[in-house]
Design a protein around this motif. Structure first.
Motif, mmCIF file in Angstrom:
data_model
loop_
_atom_site.group_PDB
_atom_site.id
_atom_site.type_symbol
_atom_site.label_atom_id
_atom_site.label_comp_id
_atom_site.label_asym_id
_atom_site.label_seq_id
_atom_site.Cartn_x
_atom_site.Cartn_y
_atom_site.Cartn_z
ATOM 1 N N VAL A 42 6.413 12.986 -11.033
ATOM 2 C CA VAL A 42 6.947 13.459 -12.308
ATOM 3 C C VAL A 42 7.951 14.578 -12.098
ATOM 4 N N SER A 118 8.330 21.032 -20.734
ATOM 5 C CA SER A 118 7.160 21.653 -20.111
ATOM 6 C C SER A 118 6.461 22.614 -21.068
ATOM 7 N N VAL A 121 4.502 20.717 -23.654
ATOM 8 C CA VAL A 121 3.300 20.085 -23.096
ATOM 9 C C VAL A 121 2.192 21.107 -22.880
ATOM 10 N N TRP A 170 8.665 14.940 -27.957
ATOM 11 C CA TRP A 170 8.081 14.141 -26.879
ATOM 12 C C TRP A 170 7.026 14.944 -26.115
ATOM 13 N N GLY A 171 7.352 16.199 -25.812
ATOM 14 C CA GLY A 171 6.379 17.034 -25.108
ATOM 15 C C GLY A 171 5.112 17.265 -25.918
ATOM 16 N N VAL A 174 2.973 14.194 -25.722
ATOM 17 C CA VAL A 174 2.249 14.145 -24.451
ATOM 18 C C VAL A 174 1.066 15.108 -24.477
ATOM 19 N N ARG A 175 1.283 16.299 -25.045
ATOM 20 C CA ARG A 175 0.194 17.283 -25.136
ATOM 21 C C ARG A 175 -0.950 16.732 -25.975
ATOM 22 N N ARG A 177 -1.721 13.607 -26.506
ATOM 23 C CA ARG A 177 -2.404 12.539 -25.774
ATOM 24 C C ARG A 177 -3.339 13.114 -24.716
ATOM 25 N N ARG A 178 -2.901 14.152 -24.018
ATOM 26 C CA ARG A 178 -3.761 14.768 -23.007
ATOM 27 C C ARG A 178 -5.011 15.374 -23.647
#
Length: 409
Positions: A42, A118, A121, A170-171, A174-175, A177-178
């Motif tokens: 990544v 970053s 996220v 987008w970040g 992703v956050r 989803r985590r």
């Protein structure tokens, strides 16, 4: 049960934060979590994307700027891309610094977007919001400080803000989803712990039930001992034949009591239940059990090759009775309307084998809560009796249970 891959073999597929949470990854220098293979992939991909965007901006800078300015842009853009390797350690400080640098160096724009990703996220929404606003303001100022002659000012401003919003969204996705993955993992761990507790509770209850039944057997043996010992005490002048007979009964009863007691050593009896109200089934009453379930409408085929059920030890007969009783109950719940086959084999010195089979149900079967706890108790009962029990689905979709119990010669 299907064998799964070992967790430590899959850690390279996980982000470092999940590996650290699972407790399967070693730490790097100064206790920091070590990057996994996935993290390196990544990070390298983000570095290349930022460098690609910087090269596009550098090409424009070479065409419309002086040589010293273009060279400075290229150097600053390269340093900004290299600084992205620090984004996991200092995401907020890196994003603020790169946003300020991008005002005078358009080649750092790709690095700014990567650092914003970053931050989105790893940091909470309030921090993401003000850093995103700072990056948007820097993008607007850059349009006037370092304008691009090939793009309209309004279009450039809108394009910069849209890119910042897309990368930030987008970040944050992703956050989210985590966080969902971590919540599901915690829920799975809790469910596994609860299942283990239920198993231990079912095992304890099964042992207590066995202890209660064995209590009745020991009470019967000890009563015989007491009666015959009392007769010897009050009739010391009894004929030798009577004394020998009473002594034989005492010896046999003591031997059987010790054998029963050996089966339940370490198992506690639960208080609050009276044993006098519980009948003690044996192998001789197995036919009665089969007739009862047949009268209830269940089809049972009995193949009993034990010709003398009265010679089977009482504890073994009760265990067989309980196994068959639970198996018929499970078949009635999980495979209603099917024909159950009950096979009983054994002889002295070889042991006693009981097998219960039923085919797959023909119609829908309602879910029964708490299923499987009775089989846990039966397995514990068979183990304490010195035997073993196996159960599980058949290749045809039915269910089979097979148990073996010792039958001393």
């Amino acid at each position: 049960m299907t064998r799964t891959a070992r967790p430590e073999r899959l850690t390279w597929l996980l982000p470092s934060h999940l590996v650290e949470a699972a407790g399967t990854e070693t730490s790097g220098p100064r206790g920091r979590p070590r990057r996994t293979v996935r993290d390196w992939i990544v990070d390298t991909t983000i570095f290349l994307l930022a460098a690609f965007v910087g090269l596009l901006a550098a090409e424009t800078s070479v065409k419309y700027s002086s040589e010293p300015v273009a060279l400075t842009d290229q150097i600053v853009g390269g340093l900004a891309c290299c600084a992205l390797w620090l984004r996991r350690r200092w995401p907020t400080g890196l994003a603020v610094t790169l946003s300020a640098v991008s005002v005078v160096a358009p080649t750092a724009s790709g690095a700014v977007l990567a650092s914003l990703f970053s931050v989105a996220v790893r940091r909470p929404f309030r921090e993401v919001a003000w850093i995103g606003a700072l990056a948007a303001a820097a993008s607007v100022v850059q349009v006037f400080v370092r304008p691009d002659p090939t793009i309209n000012v309004v279009v450039a401003i809108c394009l910069g803000i849209v890119l910042i919003l897309l990368v930030t969204a987008w970040g944050m996705l992703v956050r989210s989803r985590r966080q969902l993955v971590e919540a599901l993992r915690d829920r799975a761990l809790r469910a596994e712990a609860e299942a283990e507790l239920r198993f231990e509770q079912a095992q304890r209850l099964a042992r207590e039930a066995i202890a209660r039944e064995m209590h009745d057997v020991l009470a019967h043996r000890l009563t015989l001992l007491s009666v015959h010992a009392g007769a010897l005490e009050f009739r010391p002048d009894a004929p030798p034949e009577q004394v020998a007979r009473a002594a034989g009964v005492i010896r046999d009863s003591a031997h059987e009591a010790l054998q029963d007691l050996r089966e339940i050593i370490g198992v506690l009896r639960a208080p609050g239940e009276e044993a006098a109200d519980r009948p003690q089934p044996t192998l001789a009453t197995l036919d009665t059990l089969v007739e009862e379930v047949r009268e209830a409408g269940m089809r049972v085929v009995l193949d009993n090759a034990v010709t003398d059920p009265g010679s089977v030890p009482a504890s073994t007969g009760r265990t067989v009775y309980r196994i068959v009783q639970e198996a018929l109950t499970n078949a009635r719940k999980h495979a209603p309307g099917t024909e159950v086959t009950l096979i009983l084999r054994g002889r002295r010195g070889e042991g006693l084998t009981v097998e219960v089979r039923n085919p797959a149900p023909t119609g829908p079967v309602p879910a029964v809560p708490g299923s499987g706890q009775g089989l846990i108790g039966l397995t514990e009962r068979a183990t304490l009796a010195g035997g073993r029990m196996e159960h599980g689905p058949t290749p045809e979709g039915g269910f089979a249970l097979r148990a073996w119990l010792p039958w001393p010669a």
